[in-house]
Design an enzyme around this catalytic site. Structure first.
Site, PDB file in Angstrom:
ATOM      1  N   GLU A 180       2.695   9.831   3.917  1.00  0.00           N
ATOM      2  CA  GLU A 180       2.751   9.329   2.541  1.00  0.00           C
ATOM      3  C   GLU A 180       2.686  10.518   1.593  1.00  0.00           C
ATOM      4  OE1 GLU A 180       3.382   6.421   0.934  1.00  0.00           O
ATOM      5  OE2 GLU A 180       3.136   7.640  -0.851  1.00  0.00           O
TER       6      GLU A 180
ATOM      7  N   ASP B 242      10.320   2.730   6.038  1.00  0.00           N
ATOM      8  CA  ASP B 242      10.263   1.762   4.937  1.00  0.00           C
ATOM      9  C   ASP B 242      10.204   2.490   3.584  1.00  0.00           C
ATOM     10  OD1 ASP B 242       9.833  -0.558   3.476  1.00  0.00           O
ATOM     11  OD2 ASP B 242       7.676  -0.623   3.909  1.00  0.00           O
TER      12      ASP B 242
END
Ligand code: SAM
Length: 287
Positions: free
Chosen positions: A121, A168
């Site tokens: 992330e 994603d």
């Protein structure tokens, strides 16, 4: 600077679709004893409290997981894939201040002692939440503040040759539509036997059909493409800046049991989210 925060969209219909398919694939993988590598290339914050912050502000979850939690409006019982999803979300399915699991938390719930989870992330705020959850308590799971696409390649192939890779992105950078197929091609060269799940948005402003076909063309083994349309392409919701009218998944090496589950679940989701009959399933077997 990344502006997208998944908190606004956590628990929305797109999450219900991608996470219920993810759960089905994870359940299949952990049936065999061999250790697995799970990778989340675009992890988000890990989990969300739908009653607070961005999620409470947008309220998108009410028309997503909110409908599932309420038992759904489908004719008859929920399809098994959605029932399992509701079970995994547990107390986090609404305004009860429980933990609504994002994809890293879902994957963590399937980790066995021999498995490993790596989550990437880049957003500083979401990374902080993610690393609080993983880098302290879970030795088998780690959060990395690195580019997930480059990071993925460094992990392949896993020593056990078993793994699930969940891709994603938010697609806020248009380049994602080009970089993802390129990276997937490299990843498949290193680890063609992996299970890959790629999510993509259906946007009025971008030809998603071309993107999905390009992804499907990257691999000649078993693969599938599933789409859920919340609205007609020509009439996306007025409040959606990019004309978001649904989303899709391309999956390489899906478990064969996913096909009947999707055949049951996609019509139910389309009915639940207001566009009955607007779904697609393309299933291709190894030539
Ligand atoms: N997978 C999460 C889930 O299902 O709960 C949601 C992820 S959200 C759609 C996409 C995330 O990717 C955002 O939090 C964004 O900050 C992050 N991101 C964007 N570009 C990235 C990159 N190159 N590498 C890693 N993370 C990235």
């Amino acid at each position: 600077m990344l502006a997208y925060r998944h908190g606004f969209h956590a628990g929305a219909a797109a999450d219900v679709f991608k996470h219920s398919a993810l759960i089905h694939c994870l359940r299949h993988l952990v049936q065999k004893e061999k250790p697995c590598l799970f990778v989340d290339t675009h992890a988000g914050a890990g989990s969300y409290n739908l009653a607070e912050g961005f999620s409470a502000q947008s309220g998108e979850w009410k028309n997503g997981i909110g409908k599932i939690a309420a038992g759904g409006q489908v004719n008859g019982p929920l399809p098994a894939m959605l029932e399992k999803y509701r079970e995994i979300c547990g107390a986090g399915t609404g305004a009860d201040a429980g933990v609504y699991p994002g994809s890293p938390e879902i994957m963590a719930r399937f980790l066995r002692p021999e498995d490993r989870l790596v989550c990437f992330e880049l957003h500083p705020g979401d990374f902080d939440s993610l690393s609080e959850r993983f880098n302290s308590s879970e030795v088998r799971a780690e959060a990395r503040k690195e580019d997930g696409l480059a990071g993925l390649l460094s992990l392949l192939p896993p020593p056990s040759r078993r793994g699930l890779i969940f891709i994603d992105p938010s697609y806020e950078i248009k380049d994602d539509f080009d970089t993802i197929p390129g990276m997937l091609q490299k990843a498949l060269k290193r680890f063609s036997g992996g299970m890959y799940i790629v999510w993509y948005p259906l946007l009025e402003t971008y030809p998603a059909e071309d993107f999905a076909e390009r992804l499907m063309g990257l691999y000649r083994g078993n693969r599938c493409r599933a789409e859920l349309h919340h609205a007609d392409k020509t009439a996306p919701p007025a409040n959606s800046p990019r004309g978001f009218y649904g989303s899709g998944l391309v999956i390489f090496n899906p478990p064969w049991t996913l096909r009947p589950e999707l055949e049951n679940t996609l019509p139910a989701l389309a009915a639940l989210y207001g566009n009955p009959g607007k779904w697609l399933l393309q299933w291709e077997e190894k030539a």
